[in-house]
Design a protein around this motif. Structure first.
Motif, short mmCIF file in Angstrom:
data_model
loop_
_atom_site.label_atom_id
_atom_site.label_comp_id
_atom_site.label_asym_id
_atom_site.label_seq_id
_atom_site.Cartn_x
_atom_site.Cartn_y
_atom_site.Cartn_z
N CYS A 31 -4.94 -2.54 -0.20
CA CYS A 31 -4.34 -2.32 1.37
C CYS A 31 -5.27 -1.41 1.97
O CYS A 31 -6.13 -0.71 1.34
CB CYS A 31 -3.09 -1.74 1.09
SG CYS A 31 -1.94 -2.48 -0.04
N SER B 287 -5.18 1.00 5.28
CA SER B 287 -3.91 1.62 6.21
C SER B 287 -4.96 2.75 7.13
O SER B 287 -5.99 2.96 7.15
CB SER B 287 -3.14 2.46 5.24
OG SER B 287 -3.82 3.39 4.87
N ILE C 267 -0.53 -5.02 3.70
CA ILE C 267 -0.17 -4.81 2.10
C ILE C 267 -0.59 -5.99 1.41
O ILE C 267 -0.08 -7.38 1.55
CB ILE C 267 1.64 -4.85 2.16
CG1 ILE C 267 2.01 -3.48 2.97
CG2 ILE C 267 2.14 -4.86 0.73
CD1 ILE C 267 3.52 -3.74 3.20
N LEU D 232 7.96 -4.25 -1.55
CA LEU D 232 7.08 -5.20 -2.54
C LEU D 232 7.79 -5.40 -3.70
O LEU D 232 7.51 -4.77 -4.85
CB LEU D 232 5.62 -4.48 -2.32
CG LEU D 232 4.65 -5.45 -3.15
CD1 LEU D 232 4.34 -6.58 -2.57
CD2 LEU D 232 3.20 -4.53 -3.18
N TYR E 186 7.41 1.47 1.44
CA TYR E 186 6.94 1.70 3.10
C TYR E 186 8.03 2.01 3.81
O TYR E 186 9.26 1.16 3.69
CB TYR E 186 6.26 0.51 3.34
CG TYR E 186 5.21 -0.19 2.65
CD1 TYR E 186 3.96 0.48 2.24
CD2 TYR E 186 5.71 -1.03 1.56
CE1 TYR E 186 3.24 -0.24 1.41
CE2 TYR E 186 4.71 -1.72 0.64
CZ TYR E 186 3.58 -1.22 0.57
OH TYR E 186 2.75 -1.72 -0.23
N CYS F 69 2.52 5.25 5.01
CA CYS F 69 1.81 4.07 4.43
C CYS F 69 1.53 4.32 3.11
O CYS F 69 1.72 5.61 2.48
CB CYS F 69 0.42 3.85 5.14
SG CYS F 69 0.47 3.47 6.95
N ASN G 260 -1.20 3.30 -0.29
CA ASN G 260 -2.49 2.46 -0.75
C ASN G 260 -2.43 2.63 -2.45
O ASN G 260 -2.51 3.98 -2.61
CB ASN G 260 -3.69 2.94 -0.01
CG ASN G 260 -3.57 2.73 1.35
OD1 ASN G 260 -2.66 2.92 2.12
ND2 ASN G 260 -4.79 2.13 1.90
#
Length: 355
Positions: A109, A111, A130, A156, A162, A172, A174
């Motif tokens: 990811c 961001s 994503i 996800l 998120y 965000c 990661n």
């Protein structure tokens, strides 16, 4: 790559009722996500059986109960809504922790968090790609909690990572990695991130993250007042990152000097350095003029092979797992608005969702 139409799922009430509504509305995607998880871990270097995966996940159940017992009620409701056994639903909420434990690593990811002098109106903007398993599923929930607070949660493979809430706080997330070590207080990201993002302010959300984050996730936080902060963590430490000239960008490697020597992310995701360089270049080129539309364009950038932000139709590196951009998300906390493309932003349109 599996594509799907992203529609917002309305959930409200108690945690258990929210879980039931989520499970009923997303039954197909959640059951598919669970099967994909068990299949992937059975093919991992550890060759874990379904029973072994569930047993490993349930080791975290006591930590979840101590940290946020309402999360267990939500998971029980989700199991009831999907028809999955509770143990399978719980394992799905430990997806990332199990993937790292089973060496099925490779989320990629990229961001950004922009504010102040970096944006056209001085307000904060968040954006990220994503990138995960091409067969992963994405669901978007609009949740109205019993206290009246509303929340958009992009999930996800069944994990709500998120968020944007009605108090104007967004995040965000990661993947970041250090060498695994035993952590008696480990709580799944899908439990502590939603709890953080139910809080009424950025400082309150940050307090939850600092308490619970244990090395698997980096977070940008931004709020309706234009405040922006980043959080890197390991299993026993954390560092806060502050914006420079209104800018924070992140890929999958650690930026803080304190953690750099322990960082192993680049062994699994070598393109992380190129992606951070590329997104930094794009942000710098539009400094002072950024809007939600410019963030969308940056996240659709193909850059160079070493620094491609928008990921699709790209063969994996030797020995690496296939990955693709499963969603692209932009948030304007002051507007309480989230834009989501259900896939690569160069191919899929953005849909707007507001609180």
């Amino acid at each position: 790559m599996t594509t799907q139409t992203l529609q917002v799922i309305e959930c409200r009430g108690t945690p258990r009722r929210i879980g039931q509504q989520w499970g009923e509305a997303c039954r197909e995607s959640l059951r598919a996500s669970a099967e994909n998880l068990f299949l992937a871990l059975s093919m991992s270097p550890l060759g874990a059986s379904r029973e072994e995966v569930v047993r490993t996940a349930l080791k975290l159940e006591a930590n979840v109960r101590a940290f946020d017992p309402e999360a267990l009620e939500l998971i029980r409701g989700q199991a009831e809504g999907t028809g999955l056994p509770y143990e399978d639903a719980f394992a799905l909420h430990c997806m990332l922790e199990l993937a790292v434990n089973g060496a099925q690593i490779g989320g990629m990811c990229t961001s950004m968090a922009l504010t102040g002098e970096a944006t056209a109106d001085g307000q904060a903007l968040l954006g990220q790609t994503i990138d995960w398993n091409p067969d992963a599923r994405m669901d978007l929930l609009r949740i109205r909690h019993a206290d009246g607070r509303e929340q958009l949660s992009l999930c996800l493979d069944g994990s709500p990572y998120y968020h944007l809430n009605s108090d104007g706080v967004g995040n965000c997330a990661n993947l970041t990695l250090v060498e695994p070590r035993p952590c008696a207080s480990l709580v799944p990201l899908s439990v502590y991130v939603p709890k953080a993002m139910r809080q009424p302010s950025l400082p309150a959300a940050l307090e939850v993250l600092v308490t619970a984050a244990r090395g698997l996730g980096y977070y940008h936080l931004a709020d309706a007042h234009g405040h922006v902060v980043g959080l890197e963590s390991t299993y026993d430490d954390h560092v806060l990152l502050r914006p420079e000239r209104g800018v924070l960008v992140h890929a999958n490697h650690y930026q803080s000097e304190r953690f750099r020597e322990r960082d192993v992310t680049h062994h699994y995701v070598p393109c992380t350095f190129g992606r951070q360089t590329r997104i930094s270049e794009l942000v710098a080129a539009g400094h002072g003029e950024h809007t939600a539309e410019s963030v969308k364009r940056m996240l659709a950038d193909h850059g160079t092979p070493e620094g491609r932000i928008c990921l699709h139709d790209t063969p994996p590196a030797p020995g690496a797992l296939p990955r693709a951009t499963k969603a692209t998300v932009v948030m304007a906390p002051a507007q309480r608005t989230m834009w989501v493309a259900a896939g690569p932003a160069c191919l899929e349109p953005f849909s707007e969702f507001s609180l």
